[in-house]
Design an enzyme around this catalytic site. Structure first.
Site, PDB file in Angstrom:
ATOM      1  CB  ALA A 281      59.234  41.595  58.522  1.00 23.77           C
ATOM      2  CD  GLU A 282      61.925  35.811  58.731  1.00 20.55           C
ATOM      3  OE1 GLU A 282      63.007  35.507  59.249  1.00 20.55           O
ATOM      4  OE2 GLU A 282      60.886  35.117  58.859  1.00 20.55           O
ATOM      5  CE1 TYR A 283      55.209  35.409  50.316  1.00 15.44           C
ATOM      6  CE2 TYR A 283      54.678  37.752  50.233  1.00 15.44           C
ATOM      7  CZ  TYR A 283      54.613  36.483  49.683  1.00 15.44           C
ATOM      8  OH  TYR A 283      53.959  36.300  48.484  1.00 15.44           O
ATOM      9  CG  ASP A 284      55.872  42.217  53.302  1.00  9.18           C
ATOM     10  OD1 ASP A 284      55.207  41.512  52.507  1.00  9.18           O
ATOM     11  OD2 ASP A 284      55.369  42.834  54.252  1.00  9.18           O
TER      12      ASP A 284
ATOM     13  CB  SER B  71      24.153  22.711  38.420  1.00 11.18           C
ATOM     14  OG  SER B  71      23.026  22.290  37.682  1.00 11.18           O
TER      15      SER B  71
ATOM     16  CD  GLU C 289      34.702  16.583  47.411  1.00  8.98           C
ATOM     17  OE1 GLU C 289      35.284  17.652  47.141  1.00  8.98           O
ATOM     18  OE2 GLU C 289      34.355  15.749  46.554  1.00  8.98           O
TER      19      GLU C 289
ATOM     20  CE  LYS D 212      25.633  23.022  46.900  1.00 10.35           C
ATOM     21  NZ  LYS D 212      25.613  24.487  47.052  1.00 10.35           N
TER      22      LYS D 212
ATOM     23  CG  ASP E 174      26.629  29.763  49.424  1.00 11.31           C
ATOM     24  OD1 ASP E 174      26.341  29.445  48.256  1.00 11.31           O
ATOM     25  OD2 ASP E 174      25.957  30.559  50.092  1.00 11.31           O
TER      26      ASP E 174
ATOM     27  NE  ARG F  24      27.745  26.057  37.485  1.00 10.80           N
ATOM     28  CZ  ARG F  24      27.502  25.460  38.646  1.00 10.80           C
ATOM     29  NH1 ARG F  24      27.844  24.200  38.826  1.00 10.80           N
ATOM     30  NH2 ARG F  24      26.929  26.125  39.632  1.00 10.80           N
TER      31      ARG F  24
ATOM     32  CE1 TYR G 294      34.005  20.696  41.329  1.00 11.89           C
ATOM     33  CE2 TYR G 294      34.235  22.413  42.985  1.00 11.89           C
ATOM     34  CZ  TYR G 294      33.729  21.971  41.776  1.00 11.89           C
ATOM     35  OH  TYR G 294      32.962  22.821  41.007  1.00 11.89           O
TER      36      TYR G 294
ATOM     37  CE  LYS H 193      21.790  23.703  49.516  1.00  9.52           C
ATOM     38  NZ  LYS H 193      21.042  24.407  48.462  1.00  9.52           N
TER      39      LYS H 193
ATOM     40  CB  CYS I 161      -0.894  57.350  57.115  1.00 12.54           C
ATOM     41  SG  CYS I 161       0.519  57.142  55.999  1.00 12.54           S
TER      42      CYS I 161
ATOM     43  CB  CYS J 135       0.322  61.307  54.507  1.00  6.11           C
ATOM     44  SG  CYS J 135      -1.023  60.086  54.539  1.00  6.11           S
TER      45      CYS J 135
ATOM     46  CB  CYS K 271      -2.459  55.231  54.233  1.00  4.02           C
ATOM     47  SG  CYS K 271      -2.499  56.984  53.796  1.00  4.02           S
TER      48      CYS K 271
ATOM     49  CB  CYS L 103       0.065  58.680  51.168  1.00  6.07           C
ATOM     50  SG  CYS L 103       1.220  57.870  52.294  1.00  6.07           S
TER      51      CYS L 103
END
Length: 714
Positions: A58-61, A106, A140, A142, A144, A163, A258, A349, A443, A446, A461, A467
């Site tokens: 509330a204070e931020y808003d 990369s 560090e 990684k 995703d 990139r 980074y 990885k 099947c 069908c 089938c 089918c």
């Protein structure tokens, strides 16, 4: 504290400067604005970067609404770095291309301690460092996410770009402005008297979607009846590339940074170590990955990797490994880069996740070939960053071997980190009422009695033309991007066409009119016109794509290309079939007797021949543009060479790259072996690249491929 609400009704930035030279009243207002903006940004930093909120929502808003009110009364005082400018009002028309001031590379991957040690040994040898000396690294986690480059001028955010291919990316400035952990103006409290920000500073980082935001987004998609996103990385990348920045703002993205390069100066003279550069970024107000550590030698690295192997699962963001960088900048400069990656950094990885889930039901599915496949429907579970609910059980022999039953708890992983696969049943958790699965007699679509082909494990089938599942499967294959590539005519539209009895065979697509499409549900005039246009455009596809689209058993895109190269047109291929010349067919390198027999069986079928004749009448009778003599073939740059493709290429799709290789005499294989001549590697290349390096196979980039082709024609 909840996240502060997103800005509403914000005004677009003007070209006003940071200082205002009007009346004393305006000067007072400007001072008030500046103080208010700095206060809001300080609270943004505390909340989004430090995760230590100092005031309530509330204070931020209240502060934010005060800012909006003043800027509404004084639009001439709005500046681009104001907190109100984090959400733009005007959508983008398109993304512009941006050339990176410094190329973005990369990372190569390693998957175990042996590969990590080999990487370190290569560096020690290049640096003339003794085996006993321990190198210093920074490890560090990684993330995703989506790699981005941010540009700051005199401490102010001016541009963001993806990139892309490493040299050229897409500008996403407006969208990145909406991410609250991205500073619009750098912190200056660390500067000494008289000291200024670097004239131009490029900052590298990773934008990502936190797991909580991802789950909330997919819940919203479900409530709206829309498709769910596959994983946080795809959802995050898609959110950053929205043409409307307000959509990006609603996705609650975050970012870690980074790397920093001071442009027009020697970066290696400003930072002596990578660890120093991270501290520099933190001082400027950037959010740096908290999962990082200064490591002395490989022992520390492996301890870090082991510590986070399980601990990472508790993090609010998806991670798939550890990035390891040589700390000393001078040594980084000495080692330099390969065509695609720095020699001084690597990504370790983690192995694929193996998780438990419960089988709720097993259903039977079938596609264009008529093979009936058991499919496990499971409690949704997150595996390697993707929510999984279904997994193929392959065939009924495999189902019986694993003894998967409805109600079982099973172990699940992703084969090649892509395809969900049930590994085994947790028998000690099997309930008493677990239900065994009996293969169907008919099947499931069908109701035709099924057949088991001698020598094969599959149930089929036999109703190939009647089918509905097979009819729809053949149509989906025909319009697919590896076949006739008919954009905008997808599974849902095809299903409507089949149900409306407008289409039964692929050739029927070419008889459809705009009015036919308008009879379908939720198809507007423009969509109908686009569909008819896309179908007409597919008539121009080359012979190899047409052969692949026909769906002949054992024939994929590579074999289709071989047939197109050999015969040049359908008439010549049909003449070979009519002559019963199995020797010629099976004599084509890459096509054996079994495949040759399948080709003859398909083209000898009266119904298939009738469809080919109708296609020709409708203007679909392509000639292979690559058909040349044996002597000419031997002069092509890749004659007799076998390629394997891996990773994402800068400008070519894999299909386009494969066609280019075949057009220049080469062959494309799906797996690396001693018979492989080249591996064409792009970004995020995986185990195929690792295997190629182990076997000593030459690895080339797209640029090297193109240069070789260009040299052969000059």
């Amino acid at each position: 504290m909840m996240a502060p609400s997103a800005p509403k009704n914000s005004q677009p930035a003007t070209q006003a400067s940071d200082t205002h030279t009007g009346s004393d009243h305006d000067g007072h207002i400007m001072a008030q604005l500046q103080a208010l903006r700095e206060n809001i940004e300080r609270h943004n930093y505390s909340y989004y970067v430090l995760d230590k909120p100092e005031i309530t929502d509330a204070e931020y808003d209240a502060l934010y609404q005060q800012l909006l009110a003043i800027e509404k009364d004084h639009p001439e005082l709005v500046t681009p770095d104001s907190p109100s400018q984090r959400v733009g009002d005007l959508p983008l028309k398109e993304f512009q291309q941006v050339t990176h001031p410094v190329r973005m590379y990369s990372l190569d991957n390693v998957f175990d301690e042996t590969e990590l040690l080999a990487w370190e040994n290569r560096m020690k040898k290049a640096l003339a460092v003794s085996d006993e000396e321990a190198l210093t690294y920074v490890a560090e986690l990684k993330i995703d996410g989506l790699a981005v480059s941010l540009l700051y001028e005199d401490g102010k955010f001016v541009r963001a770009a993806t990139r892309g291919n490493g040299t050229v990316g897409e500008e996403i400035t407006q969208n990145v402005r909406t991410i609250r952990s991205v500073p619009l103006k750098l912190k200056s409290d660390h500067l000494k008297v008289g000291e200024a920000f670097p004239r131009q500073l490029e900052v590298r980082g990773e934008i990502f979607m936190p797991t909580k935001s991802f789950m909330a987004l997919n819940e919203e998609q479900r409530l709206k009846g829309k498709p769910e996103y596959a994983n946080p990385r795809n959802a995050g990348a898609g959110s950053v590339r929205q043409l409307d920045p307000k959509i990006t703002a609603s996705r609650n993205l975050d970012a870690y940074f980074y790397g920093a390069t001071i442009l027009n100066e020697r970066g290696d003279s400003y930072f002596k170590t990578h660890w120093e550069s991270l501290a520099f970024l933190e001082k400027l107000g950037f959010k740096v990955n908290p999962g990082k550590q200064h490591c002395q030698g490989q022992k520390d690295i492996l301890a870090f990797v082991q510590t986070w192997a399980e601990k990472r699962r508790t993090l609010p963001v998806a991670t798939d490994g550890v990035v390891i960088k040589l700390d000393k900048i001078a040594w980084q400069s000495e080692l330099g880069y390969t065509a695609k990656s720095p020699r001084w950094a690597v990504a370790y990885k983690y192995p694929p996740d193996i998780v438990e889930t419960k089988v709720l039901e097993v259903e039977f599915s079938l596609g264009r070939t008529g093979v009936i496949t058991p499919l496990a429907l499971m409690q949704p579970v997150l595996v390697s960053g993707t929510t999984v609910q279904r997994a193929s059980l392959h065939n009924f022999d495999e189902l019986a071997k694993k003894d998967v039953r409805v109600g079982d708890t099973v172990l699940l992983h992703k084969a090649a980190e892509i395809i969900p696969e049930v590994l085994s049943v947790v028998l000690e958790k099997r309930p008493e009422d677990a239900r065994a699965i009996t293969p169907p007699d008919c099947c499931p679509v069908c109701q035709t009695p099924v057949e088991k082909v001698p020598g094969e494990v599959a149930l089929r089938c036999p109703n190939r033309s009647g089918c509905p599942a097979q009819v729809l499967g053949k149509l989906e294959h025909w319009v697919g991007r590896l076949a006739m590539d008919i954009d905008g005519v997808g599974p849902a539209l095809l299903e409507q066409l089949v149900n409306a009895d407008l289409v039964e065979l692929p050739v029927d697509l070419y008889r459809l009119s705009v009015d036919d499409f308008l009879t379908l549900e939720r198809v507007a005039q423009k969509s109908a016109e686009n569909a008819v246009s896309a179908i007409a455009e597919s008539k121009k596809q080359p012979l190899a794509r047409l052969i692949n689209a026909l769906g002949i058993r054992h024939i994929g895109k590579e074999t289709a290309s071989l047939l197109a190269r050999e015969f040049g047109n359908l008439e010549a291929l049909l003449a070979c079939v009519d002559a019963g010349d199995l020797d010629r067919l099976s004599g084509i390198e890459g096509i054996g007797l079994k495949v040759a027999e399948s080709i003859v069986a398909f083209f000898s079928d009266e119904g298939n021949r009738q469809m080919l004749a109708e296609l020709k009448t409708l203007g679909i009778n392509p000639q292979d543009r690559y058909q040349i003599s044996v002597e000419e073939m031997q002069q092509l740059p890749f004659f007799g060479k076998t390629f394997v493709l891996t990773g994402t290429l800068p400008t070519l799709s894999r299909e386009a790259a494969a066609e280019l290789i075949i057009a220049n005499g080469g062959k494309v294989s799906g797996s690396v072996s001693k018979k492989t001549d080249y591996v064409l590697a792009g970004e995020n290349a995986g185990s195929k690249l690792t295997k190629a390096e182990t076997l000593g196979i030459m690895v080339i980039t797209e640029d090297e491929l193109q240069r070789t082709i260009a040299a052969s024609t000059s």
